[in-house]
Design a protein around this motif. Structure first.
Motif, PDB file in Angstrom:
ATOM      1  N   ALA A  47      89.350  30.218 -81.159  1.00 54.55           N
ATOM      2  CA  ALA A  47      88.676  29.064 -81.773  1.00 54.55           C
ATOM      3  C   ALA A  47      89.473  28.548 -82.959  1.00 54.55           C
ATOM      4  CB  ALA A  47      87.263  29.456 -82.201  1.00 54.55           C
ATOM      5  N   ALA A  48      89.973  29.463 -83.797  1.00 55.05           N
ATOM      6  CA  ALA A  48      90.769  29.042 -84.954  1.00 55.05           C
ATOM      7  C   ALA A  48      92.086  28.426 -84.523  1.00 55.05           C
ATOM      8  CB  ALA A  48      91.019  30.241 -85.867  1.00 55.05           C
ATOM      9  N   GLU A  90      86.986  34.772 -82.352  1.00 55.31           N
ATOM     10  CA  GLU A  90      87.359  33.918 -83.474  1.00 55.31           C
ATOM     11  C   GLU A  90      88.783  33.372 -83.393  1.00 55.31           C
ATOM     12  OE1 GLU A  90      83.791  36.078 -84.382  1.00 55.31           O
ATOM     13  OE2 GLU A  90      85.737  36.767 -83.609  1.00 55.31           O
ATOM     14  N   CYS A 107      94.277  21.132 -83.467  1.00 59.16           N
ATOM     15  CA  CYS A 107      93.573  19.891 -83.786  1.00 59.16           C
ATOM     16  C   CYS A 107      94.105  19.280 -85.081  1.00 59.16           C
ATOM     17  CB  CYS A 107      92.081  20.204 -83.892  1.00 59.16           C
ATOM     18  SG  CYS A 107      91.032  18.750 -84.043  1.00 59.16           S
ATOM     19  N   ALA A 108      94.284  20.115 -86.105  1.00 61.39           N
ATOM     20  CA  ALA A 108      94.793  19.625 -87.387  1.00 61.39           C
ATOM     21  C   ALA A 108      96.251  19.194 -87.280  1.00 61.39           C
ATOM     22  CB  ALA A 108      94.638  20.713 -88.450  1.00 61.39           C
ATOM     23  N   ARG A 122      88.803  22.972 -75.004  1.00 58.50           N
ATOM     24  CA  ARG A 122      89.024  22.148 -76.199  1.00 58.50           C
ATOM     25  C   ARG A 122      90.393  21.485 -76.162  1.00 58.50           C
ATOM     26  NH1 ARG A 122      87.981  24.704 -81.877  1.00 58.50           N
ATOM     27  NH2 ARG A 122      88.423  22.527 -82.430  1.00 58.50           N
ATOM     28  N   SER A 130      83.580  16.267 -85.552  1.00 61.85           N
ATOM     29  CA  SER A 130      83.524  17.370 -84.596  1.00 61.85           C
ATOM     30  C   SER A 130      84.897  17.786 -84.094  1.00 61.85           C
ATOM     31  CB  SER A 130      82.645  16.970 -83.402  1.00 61.85           C
ATOM     32  OG  SER A 130      83.213  15.860 -82.741  1.00 61.85           O
ATOM     33  N   CYS A 150      87.797  18.866 -85.658  1.00 58.30           N
ATOM     34  CA  CYS A 150      88.436  20.054 -86.226  1.00 58.30           C
ATOM     35  C   CYS A 150      87.500  20.730 -87.210  1.00 58.30           C
ATOM     36  CB  CYS A 150      89.713  19.701 -86.981  1.00 58.30           C
ATOM     37  SG  CYS A 150      90.888  18.643 -86.130  1.00 58.30           S
ATOM     38  N   THR A 151      87.504  22.047 -87.216  1.00 60.29           N
ATOM     39  CA  THR A 151      86.882  22.803 -88.300  1.00 60.29           C
ATOM     40  C   THR A 151      87.993  23.125 -89.292  1.00 60.29           C
ATOM     41  OG1 THR A 151      85.226  23.776 -86.843  1.00 60.29           O
ATOM     42  CG2 THR A 151      85.649  24.902 -88.927  1.00 60.29           C
ATOM     43  N   PRO A 152      87.915  22.626 -90.525  1.00 60.31           N
ATOM     44  CA  PRO A 152      89.011  22.839 -91.476  1.00 60.31           C
ATOM     45  C   PRO A 152      89.263  24.329 -91.717  1.00 60.31           C
ATOM     46  CG  PRO A 152      87.484  21.166 -92.281  1.00 60.31           C
ATOM     47  CD  PRO A 152      86.831  21.805 -91.095  1.00 60.31           C
ATOM     48  N   ILE A 153      90.539  24.690 -91.823  1.00 55.43           N
ATOM     49  CA  ILE A 153      90.948  26.050 -92.134  1.00 55.43           C
ATOM     50  C   ILE A 153      91.622  26.025 -93.507  1.00 55.43           C
ATOM     51  CG2 ILE A 153      92.466  27.959 -91.481  1.00 55.43           C
ATOM     52  CD1 ILE A 153      92.131  27.139 -88.588  1.00 55.43           C
ATOM     53  N   ASP A 200      91.555  24.957 -83.672  1.00 54.37           N
ATOM     54  CA  ASP A 200      91.421  24.154 -84.893  1.00 54.37           C
ATOM     55  C   ASP A 200      92.781  23.852 -85.505  1.00 54.37           C
ATOM     56  OD1 ASP A 200      88.620  23.897 -84.923  1.00 54.37           O
ATOM     57  OD2 ASP A 200      88.373  25.876 -85.822  1.00 54.37           O
TER      58      ASP A 200
END
Length: 266
Positions: free
Chosen positions: A51-52, A48, A58-59, A121, A19, A21-24, A55
């Motif tokens: 949110a990105a 968007e 996060c990465a 976040r 939960s 990171c959403t991979p980009i 992410d």
């Protein structure tokens, strides 16, 4: 030693949580050792992009220490610090709700529901990764008669460089309006953007390309969800490092058609 290893293991597990990171797609191209500033130039008011950006932060934590620079007035820094340090999410929300100035009061898309979600976040990430830094870098000083917007851009660039010097081991991720993120003078406005004042070899600047959809902003006599053009392949997704806009950007961040995000405080 065992305690240290256990702590490191828990830290790594937190970063690796599904939960987290959403991979980009394409994001690995940003983590070169000589890149100090990763700049995301956005159109304010979408769901968007914040949110990105979260992410991306996060990465980035998996690559080393990170400083996040947000296009908020530097006067908001004490409030941001208190928000990040709050003991609970309701307490953090209350701190922001009580702040009487800034984009959450005077709406321009930087005080949206999506931005609030992004801040929450970032707060959660900071609790996992205490060395994560969050800085506000937009200058407070009013414009002086006879001094153009380029002077404000110079102030922005200076504040970004100052934040970088305070944490020299950190990679800096910057979320800013796309005008400020351009790498060359905008001749039609006789404007020298903030990013031009940073060392060129240490910067990757990405343009969040319009792929249709809407953004919440003010135009004419009304504020609300307004359409965005589709000037880039609507099917493209992710980080694409390839010069764009005649060299104005090093690449693009393609998120698909966007949806407007309303003000967090109506």
């Amino acid at each position: 030693m065992i305690a240290a290893l256990l702590a490191a293991s828990l830290h790594a597990a937190a970063l690796a949580a599904p939960s987290a990171c959403t991979p980009i797609p394409g994001v690995a191209a940003l983590w070169k050792d000589d890149i100090r500033y990763v700049v995301v130039g956005e159109m304010h008011g979408t769901t968007e992009t914040p949110a990105a950006f979260a992410d991306l932060v996060c990465a980035a934590r998996a690559q080393g220490p990170v400083t996040v620079a947000l296009e908020f007035s530097e006067g908001m820094q004490p409030m941001l610090d208190a928000f990040m340090a709050a003991e609970s999410e309701p307490a953090a929300r209350a701190i922001l709700a009580a702040y009487p100035h800034g984009p959450f009061v005077h709406h321009d898309g930087r005080g949206s529901v999506a931005i609030l979600d992004m801040l929450l976040r970032l707060r959660a990430m900071k609790r996992e990764t205490p060395d994560l830094k969050i800085v506000a870098f937009a200058p407070d000083s009013p414009r002086v008669r006879g001094f153009s917007q380029s002077y404000s851009e110079l102030d922005m660039g200076h504040r970004l460089a100052t934040a970088a010097r305070k944490a020299p081991e950190n990679r800096m991720l910057v979320l800013v309006g796309n005008i400020h993120a351009q790498r060359k003078t905008i001749e039609s406005y006789n404007l020298t953007p903030a990013v031009v004042h940073l060392p060129s070899a240490e910067v990757v600047s990405l343009y969040v390309v319009p792929q249709g959809g809407t953004a919440w902003n003010c135009g004419g006599d009304a504020c609300g969800a307004n359409p965005l053009p589709e000037t880039y392949d609507a099917a493209a997704r992710g980080v694409i490092v390839q010069p764009y806009g005649n060299g104005a950007f090093d690449g693009v961040l393609a998120l698909g058609p966007t949806t407007a995000s309303e003000p967090a405080k109506p």
